[in-house]
Design a protein around this motif. Structure first.
Motif, PDB file in Angstrom:
ATOM      1  N   GLU A 116      29.201   8.049  69.683  1.00 45.99           N
ATOM      2  CA  GLU A 116      30.328   7.215  69.213  1.00 45.99           C
ATOM      3  C   GLU A 116      29.837   6.513  67.955  1.00 45.99           C
ATOM      4  N   ARG A 117      30.681   6.383  66.827  1.00 44.53           N
ATOM      5  CA  ARG A 117      30.301   5.765  65.694  1.00 44.53           C
ATOM      6  C   ARG A 117      30.540   4.264  65.887  1.00 44.53           C
ATOM      7  N   VAL A 118      29.271   3.761  65.133  1.00 46.72           N
ATOM      8  CA  VAL A 118      29.237   2.327  65.210  1.00 46.72           C
ATOM      9  C   VAL A 118      29.161   1.933  63.726  1.00 46.72           C
ATOM     10  N   ASP A 119      30.457   1.742  62.953  1.00 54.09           N
ATOM     11  CA  ASP A 119      30.394   1.545  61.634  1.00 54.09           C
ATOM     12  C   ASP A 119      30.064   0.173  61.076  1.00 54.09           C
ATOM     13  N   SER A 120      29.268   0.304  59.987  1.00 53.59           N
ATOM     14  CA  SER A 120      28.937  -1.109  59.576  1.00 53.59           C
ATOM     15  C   SER A 120      29.145  -1.172  58.142  1.00 53.59           C
ATOM     16  N   ASP A 121      29.312  -2.392  57.749  1.00 50.11           N
ATOM     17  CA  ASP A 121      29.607  -2.811  56.246  1.00 50.11           C
ATOM     18  C   ASP A 121      28.360  -3.114  55.446  1.00 50.11           C
ATOM     19  N   LEU A 122      27.227  -3.189  56.304  1.00 53.77           N
ATOM     20  CA  LEU A 122      25.792  -3.585  55.784  1.00 53.77           C
ATOM     21  C   LEU A 122      25.322  -2.468  54.889  1.00 53.77           C
ATOM     22  N   VAL A 123      25.009  -2.462  53.879  1.00 58.00           N
ATOM     23  CA  VAL A 123      24.134  -1.636  53.099  1.00 58.00           C
ATOM     24  C   VAL A 123      22.649  -1.733  53.609  1.00 58.00           C
ATOM     25  N   ASN A 124      22.102  -0.478  54.280  1.00 53.73           N
ATOM     26  CA  ASN A 124      20.954  -0.548  55.050  1.00 53.73           C
ATOM     27  C   ASN A 124      20.485   0.818  54.925  1.00 53.73           C
ATOM     28  N   GLU A 125      19.301   0.931  55.306  1.00 54.52           N
ATOM     29  CA  GLU A 125      18.689   2.501  55.426  1.00 54.52           C
ATOM     30  C   GLU A 125      17.742   2.101  56.861  1.00 54.52           C
ATOM     31  N   GLY A 126      17.781   3.521  57.620  1.00 50.00           N
ATOM     32  CA  GLY A 126      16.676   3.556  58.595  1.00 50.00           C
ATOM     33  C   GLY A 126      15.382   3.162  58.433  1.00 50.00           C
ATOM     34  N   GLY A 127      14.973   3.258  57.049  1.00 51.70           N
ATOM     35  CA  GLY A 127      13.377   3.099  56.980  1.00 51.70           C
ATOM     36  C   GLY A 127      13.132   1.425  56.698  1.00 51.70           C
TER      37      GLY A 127
END
Length: 337
Positions: free
Chosen positions: A130-141
């Motif tokens: 299930e997608r949890v969309d975010s407006d935050l610019v972020n990366e997994g690292g």
């Protein structure tokens, strides 16, 4: 977001396709492909691995990858799936995928991300999440969690004007709580020196510190005071030493030595044993043909009892701007409905 050490369904990897990840020569490209394949093949000894490759690269990827590795064809710009791909979360039997906004590590001039900007939703669909969309610019690292509500972040990433202009710490923390269930953020001042230069991420946490388990942090330890990361390590250590986790408990800090090698042809290195990835029953860890490799493996064995430590020469990855954790993304297993 569970801790990386929970049972996993699979590990995702993206295949190098063009530009600096492949390099300028046929020899450079062969080295890149060998290294990415070595990580995927090592992980495939322990669990399912899926590699995302551009359609034109599927045959060459198949040649390098073991038969156990699944390949999914899709256009991508780059091979750092930790950052462009989704971050997986769970809620009982439900699997979610947080799809951050990806803009080339803060809209850097050398980066391209037209295809990678939509990689998160594509992987989420393949995973059945299930997608949890975010407006935050972020990366997994740029994040590490303990699975119990604590997240490590750096001021130079989530508060980067090239990523999230105008956002405050409180704004970022609210979104990390909504998307990851992280109710307590520990803000580190910055990342390592080379990673903060022109071709870096501006300070990803996943080469600086990680949770071995709740309450225990593995910390990059640059012991040579001639390297600028000696001061960075000291500043990060001071923050972590004063911090508590989401349970209100102080953290135990465990030093992972930086390699003895300090420089390469391009300047100060940011080689880091912190940039490993956990898979079922194992740790896929960075090696650098360095005298400190042996000590680092011993620390990792102690930190992750019961897991085999498998090393891959990560120098070709770091030469291109990342490490083993950066080219992988774990998908946690969820119990059946």
């Amino acid at each position: 977001m569970p801790h990386e050490g929970v049972r996993q369904d699979r590990l995702w990897v993206a295949w190098p396709t063009k530009g600096y990840t492949l390099g300028d020569t046929a020899e450079d490209a062969a080295t890149a492909r060998r290294t990415w394949a070595a990580v995927a093949n090592a992980a495939a000894q322990f669990q399912r691995v899926t590699v995302v490759a551009c359609p034109q690269d599927v045959d060459v990827a198949r040649h390098h990858l073991s038969a156990a590795v699944e390949i999914r064809a899709r256009g991508i710009d780059d091979a750092w799936i930790r950052d462009a791909g989704p971050t997986f979360v769970t809620d009982g039997p439900r699997l979610g995928a947080v799809t951050w906004v990806f803009n080339g590590w803060g809209a850097q001039e050398w980066a391209t991300w037209d295809l990678d900007a939509t990689l998160g939703p594509a992987v989420a669909q393949w995973a059945g999440a299930e997608r949890v969309d975010s407006d935050l610019v972020n990366e997994g690292g740029g994040i590490h969690v303990d699975g119990e509500g604590t997240v490590l972040v750096t001021e130079t990433v989530q508060l980067d004007p090239g990523r999230n202009p105008g956002l405050s710490r409180a704004d970022v923390e609210t979104e990390l709580a909504r998307t990851l269930g992280a109710t307590h953020a520990i803000w580190l001042p910055r990342g390592l020196t080379r990673d903060s230069a022109t071709y870096g991420t501006r300070g990803h946490v996943d080469i600086v510190a990680t949770f071995a388990e709740p309450g225990v942090v593995l910390l990059h330890d640059q012991r040579d005071d001639g390297h600028p990361d000696h001061a960075v390590t000291a500043a990060v250590r001071a923050v972590l030493a004063d911090a508590v986790d989401a349970r209100g408990k102080p953290l135990e800090l465990v030093d992972l030595p930086a390699p003895r090698t300090l420089r390469d042809a391009d300047g100060w290195v940011d080689h880091s044993y912190v940039n490993h990835v956990l898979v079922n029953g194992a740790v896929i860890a960075c090696a650098f043909d360095d005298p400190h490799d042996v000590e680092a493996v011993a620390v990792l064995r102690d930190a992750y009892p019961g897991r085999e430590v498998v090393t891959v020469d990560a120098r070709p990855l770091f030469e291109r701007g990342g490490g083993i954790h950066c080219i992988t993304q774990q998908q946690p297993a969820v119990p059946p409905v």
